[in-house]
Design an enzyme around this catalytic site. Structure first.
Site, PDB file in Angstrom:
ATOM      1  N   SER A  83      -9.637   1.446   2.794  1.00  0.00           N
ATOM      2  CA  SER A  83      -8.789   2.340   2.032  1.00  0.00           C
ATOM      3  C   SER A  83      -7.713   1.620   1.218  1.00  0.00           C
ATOM      4  O   SER A  83      -7.089   2.217   0.334  1.00  0.00           O
ATOM      5  CB  SER A  83      -8.103   3.333   2.977  1.00  0.00           C
ATOM      6  OG  SER A  83      -7.235   2.673   3.880  1.00  0.00           O
ATOM      7  N   SER A 139     -10.148  -1.167   6.610  1.00  0.00           N
ATOM      8  CA  SER A 139      -9.490  -0.894   5.326  1.00  0.00           C
ATOM      9  C   SER A 139      -8.776  -2.078   4.692  1.00  0.00           C
ATOM     10  O   SER A 139      -8.343  -1.992   3.542  1.00  0.00           O
ATOM     11  CB  SER A 139      -8.493   0.265   5.492  1.00  0.00           C
ATOM     12  OG  SER A 139      -9.195   1.473   5.676  1.00  0.00           O
ATOM     13  N   LYS A 193       0.836  -1.196   0.000  1.00  0.00           N
ATOM     14  CA  LYS A 193       0.000   0.000   0.000  1.00  0.00           C
ATOM     15  C   LYS A 193       0.876   1.253   0.000  1.00  0.00           C
ATOM     16  O   LYS A 193       1.928   1.291   0.659  1.00  0.00           O
ATOM     17  CB  LYS A 193      -0.910  -0.029   1.233  1.00  0.00           C
ATOM     18  CG  LYS A 193      -1.984   1.041   1.304  1.00  0.00           C
ATOM     19  CD  LYS A 193      -2.859   0.792   2.539  1.00  0.00           C
ATOM     20  CE  LYS A 193      -3.981   1.784   2.675  1.00  0.00           C
ATOM     21  NZ  LYS A 193      -4.853   1.468   3.844  1.00  0.00           N
TER      22      LYS A 193
END
Length: 433
Positions: A139, A163, A63
């Site tokens: 997310s 997330s 990420k």
């Protein structure tokens, strides 16, 4: 089928670059040359019979909020582009490199990790792996898509209110949120100091368990599925089942029937009083918004134009709270956690839909603030409970679902990570069998 790590990497890079794919939106940065060197090294080790860890030779994604030495960590924002480059890899990235992982690139995300939807106005929005017109979930949006589309065996994500589990549910893969504090968050741009967790998205529970051991600095362990017969699972019906899509409800109830036939002892438990007390305590502002306001205090107003307006709106809610509000909420949360532990002491895990809705259309949510906020609230509702109450949690794909994926969430008391993974492995085998 790829026969070498280099073959697997080249296949991933080709798919990312395919004009028919939105791989260049799923990924914000690629490391082709370094990844090729890492892949070749992994292949050389394999020829020599050397294996650094169970993850040796995996092609993975990370990420875009983890520090990589020598580059700026943008966390899905345009604001951080002018910040100094990271001096060292985040500890989690260093551990994955030491384990022999091949990092293909950094994945897209909601700005500053503050949305369960996955829309990003700065770098684009990755289309859902099942339907490119729909949101990927946030997310860790690109992480979920990278795993579901096969460009990464594992996607490293973070989970503050869901997330990891949300994009896993919406894209049809597995997402594991460890107990907060189990994996170091140093070198990962924070959303909430208290609630952030670092964990994997992958195709299987076994891959999540193997990754978790590396991230937590543990020795490899054998994931033996727990016996399903006699497993004490409870459904927390009430507000967490409100506004549920019929397709999600049907998929969840069908999964429950499978578990019952396999001998699991499924009951219902009420946690409505604890959830109401939590809602009352956060009437001023959500816990995560308060902490996010502290993280972003330096540029919240002077760089306001550079924020995703919807992210800034949530941060500003937290900024309205004052120190006594935060202190009272911290103390109330501590008391509620203790009461929740007592309430669930005789259970192995709670089970519920990861999200009450499936992936909405991107166009509908970008065009309407009302639809965005409604969807965002529903996406985060069920998963956030686990972060606030320090649970460990995992999302698995519901079986026999036609069309858009539906997530089945199992969540257990903090510290029961290995136990939860063993239970999830058994449930996964049942669902796939």
């Amino acid at each position: 089928m790829a026969t070498t790590v280099r073959d697997a990497l080249e296949a991933s890079l080709a798919r990312i670059d395919d004009p028919q794919s939105d791989g260049r939106v799923t990924y914000t940065k690629l490391y082709p040359e370094r990844a090729r060197a890492e892949a070749d090294a992994a292949d050389a080790r394999a020829k020599s019979g050397v294996k650094l860890s169970p993850l040796d030779g995996w092609v993975i994604s990370i990420k875009d909020l983890f520090d990589v030495a020598g580059e700026v960590t943008t966390a899905g924002s345009s604001i951080l582009r002018s910040q100094p480059a990271a001096k060292v890899d985040a500890p989690t990235i260093a551990r994955l490199r030491q384990a022999g992982c091949v990092i293909v690139g950094k994945t897209n995300m909601s700005e500053f990790a503050f949305s369960g939807i996955g829309i990003n106005p700065h770098y684009g929005t990755p289309g859902n792996a099942a339907d490119k017109s729909r949101v990927p979930g946030g997310s860790s949006s690109g992480a979920g898509v990278s795993v579901a589309e096969g460009t990464a065996r594992m996607g490293l994500g973070t989970d503050t209110g869901g997330s990891i589990r949300i994009p896993a549910a919406l894209n049809g893969c597995v997402g594991f949120k460890p107990t907060a504090g189990r994996v170091p968050t140093t070198g990962a741009f924070p959303l909430s100091y208290a609630l952030d967790s670092v964990g994997p998205l992958a195709e299987t529970v076994a891959d999540c368990a193997a990754t978790d051991a590396v991230l937590a600095g543990e020795a490899p362990w054998t994931l033996t599925p727990a016996p399903l017969a006699g497993l004490r699972l409870a459904i927390p019906r009430g507000r967490l089942f409100g506004q549920i899509e019929p397709e999600v409800e049907h998929a969840f109830e069908a999964a429950v029937k499978r578990l019952t036939k396999a001998g699991a002892r499924i009951t219902e438990v009420s946690i409505e009083d604890l959830l109401q007390e939590l809602a009352d305590a956060m009437a001023r502002a959500p816990f995560v918004a308060m902490e996010a306001a502290a993280v972003h205090a330096e540029w919240m107003e002077e760089r306001a134009r550079d924020f995703d307006p919807r992210v800034l709106a949530r941060i500003r809610v937290g900024a309205q709270a004052v120190a006594p509000d935060y202190i009272r909420l911290v103390n109330k949360r501590t008391a509620l956690i203790a009461r929740m532990r007592d309430r669930l002491a005789d259970l192995d895990a709670l089970i519920l839909p990861t999200t009450p809705i499936r992936a909405p259309k991107i166009s509908e949510l970008t065009a309407s603030d009302e639809k965005f906020w409604t969807a965002n609230g529903l996406m985060l509702r069920n998963t956030t409970v686990g972060n606030i109450f320090t649970f460990t949690g995992i999302s698995l794909p519901c079986p026999d679902v036609k069309g858009l994926p539906v997530g089945f969430m199992m969540t257990a008391l903090g510290g029961e990570d290995h136990r939860l993974l063993r239970m999830a492995a058994a449930v996964e085998a049942l669902f796939r069998g």
